[in-house]
Scaffold this active site. Structure first.
Site, PDB file in Angstrom:
ATOM      1  N   ASP A 202       0.876  -1.164   0.000  1.00  0.00           N
ATOM      2  CA  ASP A 202       0.000   0.000   0.000  1.00  0.00           C
ATOM      3  C   ASP A 202       0.918   1.219   0.000  1.00  0.00           C
ATOM      4  O   ASP A 202       2.061   1.130   0.455  1.00  0.00           O
ATOM      5  CB  ASP A 202      -0.880  -0.025   1.254  1.00  0.00           C
TER       6      ASP A 202
ATOM      7  N   ASP B  93      -1.155  -0.749   6.093  1.00  0.00           N
ATOM      8  CA  ASP B  93      -1.219  -0.092   7.406  1.00  0.00           C
ATOM      9  C   ASP B  93      -2.125  -0.834   8.390  1.00  0.00           C
ATOM     10  O   ASP B  93      -2.203  -0.480   9.554  1.00  0.00           O
ATOM     11  CB  ASP B  93      -1.653   1.367   7.279  1.00  0.00           C
TER      12      ASP B  93
ATOM     13  N   ASP C 246      -6.601  -1.940   5.051  1.00  0.00           N
ATOM     14  CA  ASP C 246      -6.149  -3.030   4.196  1.00  0.00           C
ATOM     15  C   ASP C 246      -6.373  -4.412   4.790  1.00  0.00           C
ATOM     16  O   ASP C 246      -5.788  -5.386   4.336  1.00  0.00           O
ATOM     17  CB  ASP C 246      -4.656  -2.850   3.884  1.00  0.00           C
TER      18      ASP C 246
END
Length: 650
Positions: free
Chosen positions: A357, A545, A549
């Protein structure tokens, strides 16, 4: 060293001294210095029955050093668990004593071999067990250091307004607790009274104390350094940060790797097979010899079978393989990398597709001023922009104010122009916003094509300059990606940002590829595509994080959460938590995982190779019980020492 380890070490030392004393007395003082008077050592003191003295001395040492092994063997047999190392050691050593008694009686005390060997087997077996205990304890220390975050009590405010010490688990959401200087914060909550600084090092790795006041969030497991504060509890103890982390640590070894499962299955079938083989070795050759007219070889083949049993004990494998993983888990925790089980360490070693991410993972997740143009007008541009943005709570405004603090905007009236920016009228007329604002007031501005959010500034309708605001890339991200690229891993970034921003970050870090303008559900779809396209031998690792996610973290082969502290989703959805919010932990963890698996393979090959060789030599009569002792305990100790290397990177 624990009290139990000290006690066992003392027992081993005393037993070893007594054993050497009896051995030297028997072999050196009597048989070497006075061979004519004492041709059979201590046994010569009483003709025909002197062997009983030798037996009693060695058997006394044997019982002292091995009573717990025999006890475990008996209890396991009662519980239906017959074939384990305690059973093998007990049968082999008691059999050796029996064989020694038999030969002593049949030879009138001339042949008393077997007593010293039987005693030595258990003595050195205990040495191996002590090494295992010490090694496990040493590995556990690095994990157990995290247990220091466990709070002992909470100062709960009762109905009379008095604070009393209670167990943290008894505190409810909404209760008020008091935390004095030097005390651990027992539960997650928000400060409602007082100011202080908090030591968060145990959880975040941050050495600088965090200043807190009324309205500040505090998390359990951190330490209050200065003033007394009152905290309104927002999470029950079972749901608090410290509780979840402790649960993760305490269950770190619960998920076994394929290698550990293999060893468990191997030992389950291996031990009965070698016991049956030993019985066959003792009986079949003797029967064959007897049918040929020689019934006097029973003792020879029984001795070989007993040596066979000693060396067949799978201690080196059963002990060293789990210990290797445990050392790897402990070594990882020293660097703030919490791995939920050895299976994830094994998979992490094979991981060759890394999906990241962007926001909060590769970047800091906060807006900051990364450029001001022209540079020579930096102070003036920032001063004017800070005046215009002084009353805004927008992240972009905050980043400008942070860059230029203590600006006086009282003489200005601020007007927000929706979708375009802000107009500040006072001593001068300041325009601060995007291209549309400049065009609305016919300002002749110079377009800035840098990647990020561009804020244009004009004063009295004259263009002054522009400010570039962007999410900062984490300083360790480039080095980490470089390492992954160097080992041939594929690196992919998934982000909701536009293609221009994504391309800039991907190029800056050297990523293999990227996908931009993704919604949360699109990230799941992209990971599904990658999972479907990879080979069975490949493992996909997603790094996020842990908050937005969670679905992707759970779908991937290995989920790694960044910024896990305080995030329920991070701890629950991921397989590995980087406690220090530091991407360099990925490279460190990968190296530890690689070293751990290398050591596991070394121990398996070494232990099996040595055992097979000595088993064959024992069966053929070329190896006595002393060599069998080395084949068992010696190999186990060497494997244990080798396993401990897994806790270090180098």
């Amino acid at each position: 060293m624990t009290k139990k380890q000290k006690r066992n070490l003392k027992r081993i030392v005393i037993s070893l001294v007594l054993f050497l004393l009896v051995k030297l007395t028997d072999d050196v003082i009597l048989t070497k210095l006075m061979p004519n008077d004492f041709p059979n050592g201590i046994a010569s003191i009483i003709p025909d029955y002197g062997w009983i003295i030798t037996f009693a001395l060695y058997f006394g040492i044997y019982v002292y050093i091995g009573y717990d092994v025999i006890r475990k063997a008996v209890l396991n047999i009662i519980n239906g668990q017959v074939f384990d190392e305690n059973f093998l050691m007990s049968v082999a050593t008691i059999g050796a004593f029996g064989l020694g008694i038999y030969t002593s009686i049949t030879t009138n005390g001339i042949n008393i071999e077997g007593f010293d060997e039987a005693c030595a087997v258990l003595l050195f077996y205990q040495v191996g067990e002590w090494f295992q205990s010490y090694a496990v304890g040493k590995s556990r220390k690095s994990i157990a250091s995290l247990m220091d975050i466990r709070p002992d009590y909470a100062n709960l405010k009762n109905q009379d307004g008095i604070f009393e010490e209670v167990d943290p688990s008894l505190v409810n959401i909404g209760d008020i607790i008091q935390v004095k200087p030097g005390e651990k914060i027992p539960l997650d909550g928000i400060v409602i009274n007082g100011n202080s600084s908090i030591d968060t090092k145990a959880l975040t790795g941050e050495s600088l104390p965090q200043e807190v006041g009324v309205g500040s969030n505090v998390i359990s497991g951190t330490v209050n350094l200065q003033g007394t504060i009152e905290v309104k509890v927002e999470k029950a103890f079972y749901d608090s940060t410290v509780s979840k982390i402790l649960d993760l640590v305490e269950n770190a070894s619960s998920q076994k790797s394929k290698s550990e499962n293999f060893i468990s299955v191997f030992a389950k079938y291996y031990t009965p097979i070698v016991v049956i083989s030993a019985v066959c070795l003792a009986v079949i050759p003797s029967v064959i010899k007897g049918l040929m007219g020689d019934w006097g070889t029973w003792s020879i083949w029984i001795y070989r079978a007993l040596s066979f049993l000693v060396v067949s004990c799978p201690c080196a494998l059963v002990i060293s393989i789990p210990l290797s993983f445990f050392a790897g888990l402990g070594g990882s925790s020293k660097y703030g990398i919490l791995v939920k089980g050895s299976i994830h360490l094994e998979r992490f070693n094979k991981a060759n597709i890394f999906v990241f991410d962007k926001t909060g993972t590769l970047t800091k997740g906060n807006f900051a001023v990364v450029g001001v143009y022209p540079e020579e007008k930096r102070e003036e541009i920032l001063r004017l922009a800070a005046i215009a943005e002084s009353q805004s709570s927008h992240p972009i405004a905050k980043s400008i104010i942070k860059e230029y603090e203590n600006v006086d905007s009282n003489k200005y009236v601020l007007e927000n122009i929706s979708g375009k920016g802000i107009k500040a009228v006072g001593e001068t007329e300041i325009l601060c916003g995007n291209e549309k604002l400049m065009e609305l007031f016919d300002v002749n501005y110079i377009k800035n094509d840098d990647v990020g959010t561009i804020v244009y500034v004009a004063n009295n309708n004259q263009f002054v300059g522009s400010i570039v605001i962007a999410d900062e890339i984490k300083p360790e991200a480039k080095e980490m990606i470089s390492y992954l690229n160097s080992i041939g891993a594929k690196t992919v970034m998934l982000t909701g940002d536009n293609e221009k921003v994504a391309r800039h970050v991907a190029k800056e870090l050297g990523l293999t590829e990227f996908k931009s303008s993704l919604l949360p559900q699109n990230k799941v779809e992209e990971v599904d595509k990658l999972l479907a396209s990879k080979d069975d031998s490949e493992y996909l690792c997603f790094v996020g994080d842990g908050i937005n996610d969670a679905p992707v973290l759970m779908k991937s082969d290995i989920g790694i959460s960044m910024g896990g502290v305080g995030s329920d989703a991070a701890i629950e959805a991921s397989d590995i938590v980087l406690m220090h919010d530091d991407l360099s932990g990925i490279a460190i963890g990968k190296k530890i995982a690689k070293k751990t698996m290398k050591i596991v393979k070394e121990n398996i090959v070494f232990a099996l190779l040595v055992k097979v060789i000595i088993l064959i030599l024992s069966a053929l009569g070329f190896a006595n019980m002393w060599i069998a002792v080395f084949g068992d305990v010696g190999v186990a100790v060497i494997a244990i020492i080798n396993a401990m290397r897994a806790s270090r990177i180098n």
